[in-house]
Design a protein around this motif. Structure first.
Motif, mmCIF file in Angstrom:
data_model
loop_
_atom_site.group_PDB
_atom_site.id
_atom_site.type_symbol
_atom_site.label_atom_id
_atom_site.label_comp_id
_atom_site.label_asym_id
_atom_site.label_seq_id
_atom_site.Cartn_x
_atom_site.Cartn_y
_atom_site.Cartn_z
ATOM 1 N N UNK A 1 49.993 20.415 -44.021
ATOM 2 C CA UNK A 1 48.877 21.207 -44.528
ATOM 3 C C UNK A 1 48.028 21.705 -43.373
ATOM 4 N N UNK A 2 47.292 22.776 -43.606
ATOM 5 C CA UNK A 2 46.508 23.420 -42.562
ATOM 6 C C UNK A 2 45.441 24.278 -43.241
ATOM 7 N N UNK A 3 44.356 24.555 -42.552
ATOM 8 C CA UNK A 3 43.302 25.412 -43.099
ATOM 9 C C UNK A 3 43.462 26.825 -42.540
ATOM 10 N N UNK A 4 43.917 27.734 -43.406
ATOM 11 C CA UNK A 4 44.142 29.137 -43.022
ATOM 12 C C UNK A 4 43.091 30.072 -43.599
ATOM 13 N N UNK A 5 42.346 29.601 -44.591
ATOM 14 C CA UNK A 5 41.465 30.468 -45.376
ATOM 15 C C UNK A 5 40.004 30.186 -45.071
ATOM 16 N N UNK A 6 39.199 31.220 -45.110
ATOM 17 C CA UNK A 6 37.783 31.017 -44.852
ATOM 18 C C UNK A 6 37.044 32.320 -44.654
ATOM 19 N N UNK B 1 29.444 25.233 -47.894
ATOM 20 C CA UNK B 1 30.818 25.630 -47.566
ATOM 21 C C UNK B 1 31.756 24.559 -48.089
ATOM 22 N N UNK B 2 32.847 24.991 -48.762
ATOM 23 C CA UNK B 2 33.724 24.007 -49.401
ATOM 24 C C UNK B 2 35.152 24.535 -49.523
ATOM 25 N N UNK B 3 36.113 23.727 -49.117
ATOM 26 C CA UNK B 3 37.511 23.947 -49.484
ATOM 27 C C UNK B 3 37.734 23.185 -50.787
ATOM 28 N N UNK B 4 37.990 23.895 -51.857
ATOM 29 C CA UNK B 4 38.120 23.279 -53.177
ATOM 30 C C UNK B 4 39.537 22.732 -53.325
ATOM 31 N N UNK C 1 33.825 33.562 -52.873
ATOM 32 C CA UNK C 1 35.030 32.741 -52.814
ATOM 33 C C UNK C 1 36.214 33.586 -52.352
ATOM 34 N N UNK C 2 37.200 32.928 -51.744
ATOM 35 C CA UNK C 2 38.464 33.571 -51.389
ATOM 36 C C UNK C 2 39.606 32.676 -51.854
ATOM 37 N N UNK C 3 40.702 33.327 -52.330
ATOM 38 C CA UNK C 3 41.803 32.552 -52.908
ATOM 39 C C UNK C 3 43.094 33.359 -52.756
ATOM 40 N N UNK C 4 44.030 32.834 -51.987
ATOM 41 C CA UNK C 4 45.368 33.417 -51.889
ATOM 42 C C UNK C 4 46.206 32.807 -53.015
ATOM 43 N N UNK C 5 46.585 33.620 -53.998
ATOM 44 C CA UNK C 5 47.264 33.066 -55.171
ATOM 45 C C UNK C 5 48.793 33.110 -55.044
ATOM 46 N N UNK C 6 49.309 33.538 -53.889
ATOM 47 C CA UNK C 6 50.748 33.414 -53.631
ATOM 48 C C UNK C 6 51.637 34.062 -54.669
ATOM 49 N N UNK D 1 41.327 27.501 -53.113
ATOM 50 C CA UNK D 1 40.200 28.410 -52.866
ATOM 51 C C UNK D 1 39.167 27.818 -51.908
ATOM 52 N N UNK D 2 38.452 28.713 -51.249
ATOM 53 C CA UNK D 2 37.348 28.334 -50.367
ATOM 54 C C UNK D 2 36.101 29.063 -50.877
ATOM 55 N N UNK D 3 34.987 28.341 -50.955
ATOM 56 C CA UNK D 3 33.742 28.944 -51.439
ATOM 57 C C UNK D 3 32.628 28.767 -50.415
ATOM 58 N N UNK D 4 31.696 29.711 -50.425
ATOM 59 C CA UNK D 4 30.558 29.650 -49.516
ATOM 60 C C UNK D 4 29.336 30.175 -50.251
#
Length: 367
Positions: free
Chosen positions: A328-333, A345-348, A70-75, A359-362
């Motif tokens: 909104x836009x998809x920047x993460x992956x 593959x999922x954008x949660x 998983x990847x997650x930018x927590x800002x 978060x995005x998970x794979x």
């Protein structure tokens, strides 16, 4: 008459004195920012933290087994759904409160830990920053991933930024955390190319980390955790960052290793077409032709309909989040090498509950 002129002269000197003090303060601040400016060295070895509880001691990743990343930018723990950020055209430059930071980072930690991923990447994790009330967010996240190995690459260590003057963003020390259930033998921090103009004093440094995880067949699973530049960097800087990242990924692939690159790409990962289309400066399509042979974005392996209907992973923070109104836009992956099979593959989508990103998970396996 003479007294009146004397009074005017006194007031003039007072005004000139105030102006001189303000001017000296501005000059002093500019000198402070310039003198304190530094970049961390390239190829900086990272400390590998051992699990504080349990852990997969001696375990190795194996081909043919399913794993989750998983990847997650927590800002930096600031972005509640009602938060807007001044650099996006919003209002705030710091989090609402220390309590809010603790709540959002803990929420992001608990959300990801609930999926029990084998590998976890967090971006924009503050260690000691004005904007997040000096909460050590890496230690806070450790509470959710105590049985994992981890490393941390400092993305930026900035001077105290007096912008905006009425609520300074302040000093920031932040970076990228990688957690792994499996032993990480080494990690290195790589510096992204950034602007060399005066804007470098106010911009934030950028980097990616390279972490190595042994595989039973003698190869390595090499995880790149990255956070590319945003906020209108030039095409030259954008291309230089992509070139350096892709060069290092290709080198690992040519060694026969498995490569995954995850994080916030600050490019529109759903868009494949016209770069001249009117869009945010941090949301250009990622130039797929720049990827080395044998690599692809995981999102590109989905069917066209599934890809289009997938929720976006990030929102613009120029306003509080409002469904159907906020951009909104998809920047993460993830980018993966072709010796890796993507299974899920999922954008949660959480409604950006804990950050301006979701978060995005794979799920994947190694060939």
């Amino acid at each position: 008459m003479a007294k009146s002129k004397k009074k005017k002269r006194i007031w003039l000197w007072v005004v000139l004195g105030i102006v001189a003090v303000l001017l000296l303060a501005v000059i002093g601040y500019v000198l402070y920012v310039m003198i304190s400016y530094h970049r961390l060295p390239d190829d900086l070895a990272l400390e590998i933290r051992q699990p504080t509880e349990g852990g997969e001691a001696g375990a190795e990743v194996s081909a043919g087994t399913d794993y989750e990343i998983m990847t997650y930018n927590i800002g930096f723990g600031a972005y509640t759904p009602d938060y807007s950020f001044f650099m996006d055209g919003g209002k705030s430059s710091v989090a609402k409160s220390r309590e809010s930071v603790l709540e959002t980072v803990s929420g992001a930690g608990g959300l990801a830990a609930g999926y029990d991923p084998d590998f976890m990447i967090y971006e924009e994790v503050d260690l000691d920053s004005t904007r997040s009330y000096h909460v050590n967010q890496y230690e806070l996240l450790d509470g959710f991933f105590g049985s994992y190995y981890s490393d941390f690459a400092i993305n930026y260590d900035s001077a105290f930024l007096m912008v905006p003057p009425w609520e300074p963003h302040g000093k920031s020390l932040a970076g990228i955390a990688l957690y792994s259930k499996y032993p990480v033998t080494s990690g290195v921090r790589k510096s992204f190319p950034i602007s060399t103009s005066f804007s470098k004093f106010l911009d934030l440094d950028r980097c990616y980390s390279i972490s190595r995880i042994p595989v039973e067949n003698g190869k390595e699973l090499v995880i790149f955790a990255q956070h590319m530049s945003a906020y209108g960097n030039s095409d030259a800087i954008r291309e230089a960052q992509i070139s350096k990242l892709c060069g290092d990924m290709q080198a690992e692939y040519e060694k026969g290793n498995y490569v995954i690159c995850g994080g916030d790409f600050n490019h529109d990962l759903k868009a494949l077409g016209d770069v001249s289309e009117d869009r945010e400066s941090w949301a250009y399509p990622f130039p797929r032709e720049k990827l080395p042979e044998g690599f692809s974005f995981s999102i590109d392996l989905l069917g066209e309909e599934e890809r289009a209907s997938m929720p976006d992973s990030a929102r613009n923070a120029d306003m509080p989040y409002e469904v159907g109104v906020t951009y909104t836009v998809t920047l993460d992956g993830f980018i993966i090498s072709d010796n890796i099979i993507m299974k899920e593959y999922e954008n949660i989508h959480t409604g950006y509950q804990f950050s301006d990103h979701d978060p995005v998970r794979m799920v994947f396996s190694l060939k």
